[in-house]
Design a protein around this motif. Sequence first.
Motif, PDB file in Angstrom:
ATOM      1  N   VAL A  61     -10.379 -34.769 -33.938  1.00 55.29           N
ATOM      2  CA  VAL A  61      -9.921 -35.048 -32.580  1.00 55.29           C
ATOM      3  C   VAL A  61      -9.481 -33.770 -31.884  1.00 55.29           C
ATOM      4  CG1 VAL A  61      -8.150 -36.241 -31.222  1.00 55.29           C
ATOM      5  CG2 VAL A  61      -9.282 -37.429 -33.118  1.00 55.29           C
ATOM      6  N   TYR A  62      -8.762 -32.919 -32.607  1.00 57.76           N
ATOM      7  CA  TYR A  62      -8.292 -31.658 -32.024  1.00 57.76           C
ATOM      8  C   TYR A  62      -9.471 -30.751 -31.653  1.00 57.76           C
ATOM      9  CZ  TYR A  62      -5.693 -27.289 -31.539  1.00 57.76           C
ATOM     10  OH  TYR A  62      -5.161 -26.121 -31.047  1.00 57.76           O
ATOM     11  N   ALA A  63     -10.484 -30.711 -32.556  1.00 55.84           N
ATOM     12  CA  ALA A  63     -11.658 -29.883 -32.270  1.00 55.84           C
ATOM     13  C   ALA A  63     -12.404 -30.398 -31.039  1.00 55.84           C
ATOM     14  CB  ALA A  63     -12.591 -29.873 -33.485  1.00 55.84           C
ATOM     15  N   ALA A  64     -12.524 -31.722 -30.933  1.00 55.45           N
ATOM     16  CA  ALA A  64     -13.192 -32.296 -29.756  1.00 55.45           C
ATOM     17  C   ALA A  64     -12.428 -31.967 -28.483  1.00 55.45           C
ATOM     18  CB  ALA A  64     -13.319 -33.812 -29.941  1.00 55.45           C
ATOM     19  N   TRP A  65     -11.098 -32.010 -28.587  1.00 58.52           N
ATOM     20  CA  TRP A  65     -10.270 -31.702 -27.411  1.00 58.52           C
ATOM     21  C   TRP A  65     -10.426 -30.233 -27.011  1.00 58.52           C
ATOM     22  CZ3 TRP A  65      -5.863 -28.520 -26.838  1.00 58.52           C
ATOM     23  CH2 TRP A  65      -5.207 -28.663 -25.604  1.00 58.52           C
ATOM     24  N   ALA A 107     -11.959 -29.039 -23.495  1.00 59.42           N
ATOM     25  CA  ALA A 107     -11.176 -28.173 -22.601  1.00 59.42           C
ATOM     26  C   ALA A 107     -11.922 -26.895 -22.276  1.00 59.42           C
ATOM     27  CB  ALA A 107      -9.823 -27.859 -23.252  1.00 59.42           C
ATOM     28  N   ALA A 108     -12.649 -26.344 -23.260  1.00 59.72           N
ATOM     29  CA  ALA A 108     -13.401 -25.112 -23.024  1.00 59.72           C
ATOM     30  C   ALA A 108     -14.550 -25.355 -22.053  1.00 59.72           C
ATOM     31  CB  ALA A 108     -13.924 -24.572 -24.354  1.00 59.72           C
TER      32      ALA A 108
END
Length: 326
Positions: free
Chosen positions: A243-247, A251-252
């Motif tokens: 989830v953090y990687a997807a976020w 964002a990028a």
Amino acid sequence: MLISIVVPCFNEEEIIGRFHARVTAELELLGTEFELVYVDDGSHDRTLPLLEEMAAADARSRTRYVSFSRNFGKEAAMLAGLRHAAGDAVVIMDADLQHPPELVARMLELHAEGFDQVVARRTRRGDRVTRTLAARAYYRLINRLVDVELVDGVGDFRLLSRRTVDAVLELTEYNRFSKGLFAWVGFRTTTFAYENATREQGRSKWSFGKLLNYGLDGLLSFNDKPLRAALYLGLLLVSVAAVYAAWIVGAALVNGVDTPGYVTLLVTVTALAGVQMVMLGVVGEYVGRIYYEVKRRPHFLVKATNTVAPHTAAPPQQHPGELVRR
């Protein structure tokens, strides 16, 4: 009916004579046949010579002793006592008189009513508040995890019927946690409360470190839930990372690449490394127990004894039993 009293001893020279006199007097009042089975757990003082003197002075040969070649721990001492006990009922009690000998009569009364296990549960009246709270928290935690129920205040002070003793002796695992083993074998059980007596002489052999290790033994001996918890924790961390990687990627794409989060990365890596070490520790505990089990070493070595074990845990081809060194 023969009653066996199993008494683990470790450096009890200051009180063993007084214990012997009190418990013998109480048992003689009951008017039943009895034997005293002392297990010297590798004492460094005069415990063994005193046991030998008491046995020699007993004209009716009711005093027996088993002495280990070194200190193997109380669990091994209780196992040795149970193996050498010939009684129709066996009572396990400590030599420091914190288990009042007067309660044996109450145990026998309840045993006569058909109970296979009669367990003395001490109240915590007089204990420090911190110790009481810690004990309650531990038992609440462990009873949520283990496969048997462990009761706060219940220890090794109990009466076991012969069939219960035989059932316990069939459990040959090296890493023993007797509280759990007694609960695991089951049979008809009753509990009564008593106030723990003050130790009359010497100091307790249970340091904080030993109590902590004993508590961990209880936690790991009767379930594999810590392993399952490690698996769930790993899956949770993978999910959070995904989830953090997807976020981060989202964002990028929307805002462009921002200043790299050095602190966030460092904290995350450190936290994950700590979690991995905890998981490895849990797995290592179980692997270590398997390591000791497959060695099939005896639970104890006997240096001297005036008795012969009437009961063995398993046939010789299945279990090495106990080795006698005279």
